[in-house]
Design a protein around this motif. Structure first.
Motif: not given
Length: 324
Positions: A149-150, A165-169, A195-200, A213-224
């Motif tokens: 998400p961006m 940007l990073l300090s904007n409430k 969350v692997n990497k927050f607000r880079y 632009q700030t983004s975050t990496e989110i990861q999950g494991e799907l069914p086989k």
């Protein structure tokens, strides 16, 4: 005719590369092999993977990419903004992405914009709309699902832009809200969501300027056996949280009341299966042809901290084609 879910499942099980396109309301869901898409005058390129290699080129160097936007009046925007702020104050939503169409006074054709635009995710849909999106929706690789998400943007030429940007409430609140929403969405279809990497901070070209632009990496494991039900799993997560809001169900009701036109394919998604993995994008940075006039569709997240003038200005800031 074979429906969307069955065709997607068949292609995945047979290892056939395909393109899929879904509109914002999930009422139009389409899937094509790369060749089928080209035959329908639908061309795409996702990080070099696409079917646009033989797309006829025109002389682009002489084209003027001044879009000359005619921004919707401040009075009309303020009416929608006030509706949203009222819903926020009453607690029906705490983040809503408000969007508007802006007419463009330009001689450019959609194909010319597609050819000239530089973006990781590009789509030219017949002579109807073009997308040059910087925002990944979902990736699937080796039974793992990722989302990026961006939320939060600033022009890099502003002094101390990154720190501001990073300090904007307001931007932090908006980003946190979307990350929580996407985590919840992925938790409906995946396990061990994290969350692997927050607000880079990423850099995005805007003509001869640059946006942060700030983004975050989110990861999950799907069914086989996720390929057997991918279409159903995907649809559960839609529409994308970053371009709707939270809580999603009630916020979607407010969007339909506040916005002046239906979104259609704008803020839907499109993506490809390349035979092994899936990559998809949110359909933002979007220009649509309506009655021979081009409209640029853009918007921004509204929270209780939002000011009307700032959000109105953000609409204009986002109207550009990344051509450098």
């Amino acid at each position: 005719m074979e429906n969307f879910e069955h065709k997607v499942t068949r292609f995945l099980q047979d290892g056939v590369p395909f393109l899929f396109i879904i509109d914002f309301d999930k009422t139009t869901k389409q899937v094509f092999t790369f060749e089928e898409a080209a035959n329908e005058n639908i061309f795409f390129n996702i990080k070099g993977n696409g079917n646009d290699g033989n797309l006829a080129s025109s002389s682009l160097e002489k084209l003027n990419f001044d879009l000359k936007p005619t921004l919707v009046s401040e009075e009309i925007y303020n009416e929608a903004f006030s509706t949203v702020k009222h819903e926020l104050k009453t607690g029906n939503s705490f983040l809503l992405n408000l969007t508007f169409p802006t007419a463009l006074d330009t001689p450019l054709e959609l194909k010319e914009i597609y050819q000239k635009a530089h973006a990781p995710y590009k789509l030219l849909y017949k002579d109807k709309f073009v997308v040059f999106s910087p925002e990944c929706y979902l990736k699937i690789k080796e039974d793992n699902i990722f989302s990026y998400p961006m939320k939060g943007t600033i022009n890099s030429n502003v002094p101390n832009a990154k720190e501001l940007l990073l300090s904007n409430k307001k931007e932090l609140y908006e980003h946190n809200t979307i990350v929580d929403l996407i985590r919840n969405d992925l938790s409906m279809i995946a396990k061990k969501v994290r969350v692997n990497k927050f607000r880079y901070v990423d850099k995005i070209k805007k003509g001869n300027q640059e946006l942060l632009q700030t983004s975050t990496e989110i990861q999950g494991e799907l069914p086989k056996h996720w390929k057997d039900e991918f279409a159903t799993l995907l649809l559960k997560t839609l529409p994308a949280g970053s371009i709707s809001g939270a809580p999603k169900k009630k916020t979607l009701e407010i969007i339909s009341k506040a916005e002046i036109t239906p979104r259609g394919f704008y803020t839907g998604i499109f993506g490809v299966f390349d035979g092994q993995q899936i990559d998809s994008a949110v359909s933002i940075r979007f220009i649509e042809k309506i009655n021979d006039t081009l409209f640029y569709k853009s918007g921004g997240g509204i929270t209780h901290l939002s000011e009307m003038e700032e959000e109105y200005h953000e609409l204009l800031e986002k109207i550009y084609v990344p051509i450098i």
